[in-house]
Design a protein around this motif. Structure first.
Motif, PDB file in Angstrom:
ATOM      1  N   THR A  70       1.019  -1.095  -0.002  1.00  0.00           N
ATOM      2  CA  THR A  70      -0.055   0.051  -0.027  1.00  0.00           C
ATOM      3  C   THR A  70       0.805   1.355   0.060  1.00  0.00           C
ATOM      4  O   THR A  70       0.424   2.468  -0.504  1.00  0.00           O
ATOM      5  CB  THR A  70      -1.186   0.119   1.342  1.00  0.00           C
ATOM      6  N   GLU A  71       2.069   1.252   0.768  1.00  0.00           N
ATOM      7  CA  GLU A  71       3.032   2.396   0.648  1.00  0.00           C
ATOM      8  C   GLU A  71       3.376   2.395  -0.563  1.00  0.00           C
ATOM      9  O   GLU A  71       3.715   3.765  -1.072  1.00  0.00           O
ATOM     10  CB  GLU A  71       4.152   2.332   1.677  1.00  0.00           C
ATOM     11  N   ALA A  74       0.676   4.028  -2.748  1.00  0.00           N
ATOM     12  CA  ALA A  74       0.745   5.345  -2.490  1.00  0.00           C
ATOM     13  C   ALA A  74       1.871   6.438  -3.003  1.00  0.00           C
ATOM     14  O   ALA A  74       1.731   7.465  -3.431  1.00  0.00           O
ATOM     15  CB  ALA A  74       0.786   5.759  -0.819  1.00  0.00           C
ATOM     16  N   SER A  78       1.510   9.272  -5.695  1.00  0.00           N
ATOM     17  CA  SER A  78       2.103  10.731  -5.384  1.00  0.00           C
ATOM     18  C   SER A  78       3.003  11.042  -6.613  1.00  0.00           C
ATOM     19  O   SER A  78       2.927  12.267  -6.955  1.00  0.00           O
ATOM     20  CB  SER A  78       2.870  10.622  -4.060  1.00  0.00           C
ATOM     21  N   LYS A  91       4.576   8.144   3.743  1.00  0.00           N
ATOM     22  CA  LYS A  91       4.191   6.945   3.256  1.00  0.00           C
ATOM     23  C   LYS A  91       3.371   6.118   4.186  1.00  0.00           C
ATOM     24  O   LYS A  91       2.502   5.415   3.612  1.00  0.00           O
ATOM     25  CB  LYS A  91       5.411   6.132   2.963  1.00  0.00           C
ATOM     26  N   ALA A  94      -0.030   7.585   3.997  1.00  0.00           N
ATOM     27  CA  ALA A  94      -0.779   7.462   2.498  1.00  0.00           C
ATOM     28  C   ALA A  94      -0.916   5.933   2.239  1.00  0.00           C
ATOM     29  O   ALA A  94      -1.956   5.653   1.829  1.00  0.00           O
ATOM     30  CB  ALA A  94       0.368   8.098   1.500  1.00  0.00           C
ATOM     31  N   GLY A  95      -0.020   5.289   2.864  1.00  0.00           N
ATOM     32  CA  GLY A  95      -0.280   3.506   2.748  1.00  0.00           C
ATOM     33  C   GLY A  95      -1.662   2.957   3.623  1.00  0.00           C
ATOM     34  O   GLY A  95      -2.519   2.429   3.085  1.00  0.00           O
ATOM     35  N   VAL A  98      -4.639   4.227   1.058  1.00  0.00           N
ATOM     36  CA  VAL A  98      -4.768   3.446   0.316  1.00  0.00           C
ATOM     37  C   VAL A  98      -5.413   2.108   0.618  1.00  0.00           C
ATOM     38  O   VAL A  98      -6.496   1.974  -0.044  1.00  0.00           O
ATOM     39  CB  VAL A  98      -3.504   3.138  -0.321  1.00  0.00           C
TER      40      VAL A  98
END
Length: 183
Positions: A70-71, A74, A78, A91, A94-95, A98
């Motif tokens: 997921t990171e 993300a 980005s 990260k 954002a992960g 996501v």
């Protein structure tokens, strides 16, 4: 559908979003518990299972070995959309976004589908959870190079990922059904 419950796509969609968010959180709790109980086993590979970096693919400046699927996704979003690399703390956040975004989106589709074709709720959401596992973890995540191919993981990892998604599916159905009762 019961007499008191009319099919309503928008209510199903809303119930599905709520169900997907709660199910994603519950899945994380299940994975955390499993990890504590099975300390030392290889990490799982799917997006929802927060897979650690893939040794099959060399890490780039923003795809370090410590990043999970997921990171990585993300970071790719980005860099592609905003032309900006994420910091390590970004990260992680954002992960998670996501992960929950995917869970909510998948839940929304499930909730809407349940309104149109209630058969999708068969087995109390377990079939739905298994389908998400097959499509996301076993097909899409490896196809996007966010993990190694499924055949490079032992059966125990597949069992962990499938179990996690069964928890997701069951939770999604329980929450969706409860939400629709009050809507």
């Amino acid at each position: 559908m019961s007499k008191n419950h009319e099919s309503n796509l928008w209510k199903g969609l809303a119930a599905g979003v709520a169900a997907g968010l709660v199910a994603s959180w519950t899945m994380n709790q299940f994975q955390s518990l499993w990890s504590r109980l099975a300390e030392g086993i290889e990490k799982p590979h799917g997006a929802q299972s927060m897979q650690q970096g893939s040794p099959a693919q060399p890490p780039t400046r923003n795809d370090e070995e410590s990043d999970n699927a997921t990171e990585r996704l993300a970071s790719a979003i980005s860099e592609t959309v905003f032309d900006r690399e994420l910091t390590e703390s970004e990260k992680e956040k954002a992960g998670a976004a996501v992960h929950y975004g995917f869970g909510a989106s998948t839940g929304a589709i499930y909730g809407a589908a349940a309104e149109v074709a209630p058969v999708v709720t068969a087995c109390s959401g377990l079939l739905f959870g298994a389908a998400v596992w097959v499509v996301a973890d076993e097909a899409v995540v490896p196809a996007l190079s966010l993990s190694k191919p499924p055949n490079q993981y032992p059966l125990s990892i597949h069992a962990y990922a499938l179990s996690s998604h069964l928890v997701y599916g069951l939770t999604a159905e329980v929450v969706r059904r409860a939400a629709r009762r009050i809507m």
